[in-house]
Design a protein around this motif. Structure first.
Motif, PDB file in Angstrom:
ATOM      1  N   CYS A 149       0.845  -1.202   0.000  1.00  0.00           N
ATOM      2  CA  CYS A 149       0.000   0.000   0.000  1.00  0.00           C
ATOM      3  C   CYS A 149       0.878   1.248   0.000  1.00  0.00           C
ATOM      4  O   CYS A 149       1.796   1.366   0.813  1.00  0.00           O
ATOM      5  CB  CYS A 149      -0.892  -0.027   1.234  1.00  0.00           C
ATOM      6  SG  CYS A 149      -1.734   1.519   1.567  1.00  0.00           S
ATOM      7  N   PHE A 169       0.163   4.118   0.951  1.00  0.00           N
ATOM      8  CA  PHE A 169      -0.063   4.978   2.119  1.00  0.00           C
ATOM      9  C   PHE A 169       0.684   4.477   3.344  1.00  0.00           C
ATOM     10  O   PHE A 169       1.341   5.234   4.039  1.00  0.00           O
ATOM     11  CB  PHE A 169      -1.552   5.073   2.443  1.00  0.00           C
ATOM     12  CG  PHE A 169      -2.339   5.785   1.393  1.00  0.00           C
ATOM     13  CD1 PHE A 169      -2.209   7.156   1.232  1.00  0.00           C
ATOM     14  CD2 PHE A 169      -3.207   5.101   0.563  1.00  0.00           C
ATOM     15  CE1 PHE A 169      -2.927   7.837   0.261  1.00  0.00           C
ATOM     16  CE2 PHE A 169      -3.931   5.763  -0.411  1.00  0.00           C
ATOM     17  CZ  PHE A 169      -3.799   7.131  -0.560  1.00  0.00           C
ATOM     18  N   CYS A 170       0.527   3.148   3.634  1.00  0.00           N
ATOM     19  CA  CYS A 170       1.074   2.644   4.896  1.00  0.00           C
ATOM     20  C   CYS A 170       2.243   1.681   4.714  1.00  0.00           C
ATOM     21  O   CYS A 170       2.928   1.353   5.673  1.00  0.00           O
ATOM     22  CB  CYS A 170      -0.031   1.987   5.726  1.00  0.00           C
ATOM     23  SG  CYS A 170      -0.696   0.494   4.966  1.00  0.00           S
ATOM     24  N   CYS A 176      -4.527   0.060   0.495  1.00  0.00           N
ATOM     25  CA  CYS A 176      -5.564  -0.582   1.316  1.00  0.00           C
ATOM     26  C   CYS A 176      -6.855   0.181   1.115  1.00  0.00           C
ATOM     27  O   CYS A 176      -6.838   1.400   0.954  1.00  0.00           O
ATOM     28  CB  CYS A 176      -5.274  -0.488   2.805  1.00  0.00           C
ATOM     29  SG  CYS A 176      -3.685  -1.015   3.341  1.00  0.00           S
ATOM     30  N   CYS A 223      -7.032   2.806   3.993  1.00  0.00           N
ATOM     31  CA  CYS A 223      -6.152   3.970   3.776  1.00  0.00           C
ATOM     32  C   CYS A 223      -6.764   4.873   2.707  1.00  0.00           C
ATOM     33  O   CYS A 223      -6.816   6.097   2.853  1.00  0.00           O
ATOM     34  CB  CYS A 223      -4.771   3.530   3.314  1.00  0.00           C
ATOM     35  SG  CYS A 223      -3.747   2.828   4.611  1.00  0.00           S
TER      36      CYS A 223
HETATM   37 ZN   LIG Z   1      -2.573   1.042   3.705  1.00  0.00          ZN
END
Ligand SMILES: [Zn+2]
Length: 350
Positions: free
Chosen positions: A5, A7-8, A60, A63
């Motif tokens: 992902c 983002f994370c 995700c 996210c």
């Molecule tokens: Zn994520």
């Protein structure tokens, strides 16, 4: 490289796709189905061009949902700026968050597309980079009645080494955005480092801070990336405050911060009318009084590369190493980046 992902950085549980260029931005600029260049593949030298709407990376579901709220708000802020409508201090902080997202996303995008060149998996993701370092944004309204979408500064070795600065053009607006540790602190009179100690094999840097002067200067750069412009600077100092709380315990820092413990400074706005510090509820306009006919006809690619080099050199000049051997090794790497970027500057003389 596993599909993580953006983002994370975790393997997405419920996988969705995140657009590096948000859909609303592509629609607003007419680039939803138009081809966009996202730079060259560094191994083949081939330019990578495809419709902006297909420029997606794994994310995700959770996210993605969390960040879509930010996108909705920023869409309205950019629309207002395009139309010369006032925005609030809170709006501008959201816009700065969004630029943190775009910069980190662009860096991840280019890293993914050149993974055979860079090899190592990315060492940070979008979530790690929002609102954690000083930030700078210049805004220019060109008043040109055209639909356009361009970014520059992303496909450089300097940016790959550290995603410090980029230029984004959205219709009649030109944004220059930059962020790194203590980027604006000294220029707004806040505590700032004189040296930074680098530990080999680690990203954890240690800063030796000096107290702030309390004086606010007009800009934090020698390079003038785009003129005329309204310049916004925001110091961010959570971890620095944790280490040196005494340096932050003074009227200048306290009066010019939203939250001392969280390390969030207020916005310092600078334009040809002078300087002001923004409260979150304050409203400001980004109108330009100068002759409008020249806007949009000045260089945008070259200055952003020069700005990246200025930031790289500033960091290099304060870095201290554990040994001369380590310093020499790093010096060679930095020199290569500078050389390559200088070549690009010659090539992109516009
Ligand atoms: Zn994520």
């Amino acid at each position: 490289m596993a599909a993580l992902c953006i983002f994370c950085g975790m393997a997405p549980e419920s996988k969705t796709k995140e657009h590096i260029f948000p859909q609303w931005l592509l629609k607003m600029t007419g680039f939803h189905s138009k081809n966009t260049s996202v730079g060259s593949n560094w191994a083949t030298g081939k330019e990578i061009v495809f419709p902006g709407k297909n420029y997606t990376f794994p994310a995700c579901d959770s996210c993605n949902n969390q960040f879509s709220d930010l996108e909705g708000k920023v869409k309205s802020i950019v629309e207002r700026l395009c139309e010369d409508v006032d925005v609030s201090g809170t709006d501008l902080e959201l816009l700065l968050d969004w630029f943190d997202k775009i910069r980190a996303g662009a860096w991840l995008g280019v890293s993914y597309m050149n993974k055979e060149v860079f090899g190592l998996p990315p060492n940070h993701y979008i979530r790690d980079r929002i609102g954690v370092k000083d930030r700078y944004l210049s805004v220019t309204n060109t008043y040109l009645p055209e639909k356009t979408f361009k970014w520059s500064g992303v496909n450089s070795l300097t940016f790959m080494a550290s995603p410090t600065a980029l230029m984004l053009r959205v219709n009649n607006l030109v944004f220059v955005n930059a962020s790194t540790d203590f980027l604006v602190s000294e220029s707004v009179g806040f505590p700032h480092p004189d040296t930074e100690f680098q530990t080999p094999g680690s990203n954890i840097a240690n800063f030796n801070l000096l107290p702030g002067t309390g004086n606010v200067t007009a800009d934090c750069f020698t390079t003038k990336p785009y003129l005329p412009s309204h310049i916004i600077r925001q110091p961010i100092f959570k971890s620095a405050h944790g280490i040196n709380p005494d340096f932050y315990d003074n009227d200048h820092v306290i009066n010019n911060s939203h939250d001392l413990i969280a390390g969030i400074g207020k916005l310092f706005l600078q334009n040809n009318q002078g300087a002001m510090v923004l409260e979150r509820e304050d409203r400001v306009g980004f109108q330009m009084d100068e002759a409008k006919s020249v806007y949009g006809r000045v260089q945008v690619v070259r200055p952003i590369l020069e700005l990246q080099l200025e930031m790289l050199r500033a960091r290099w000049s304060r870095l201290r190493f554990v040994s001369e051997e380590e310093r020499d090794k790093q010096f060679m790497a930095v020199n290569k980046i500078i050389e390559y970027t200088n070549e690009q500057i010659q090539q992109y003389n516009y």
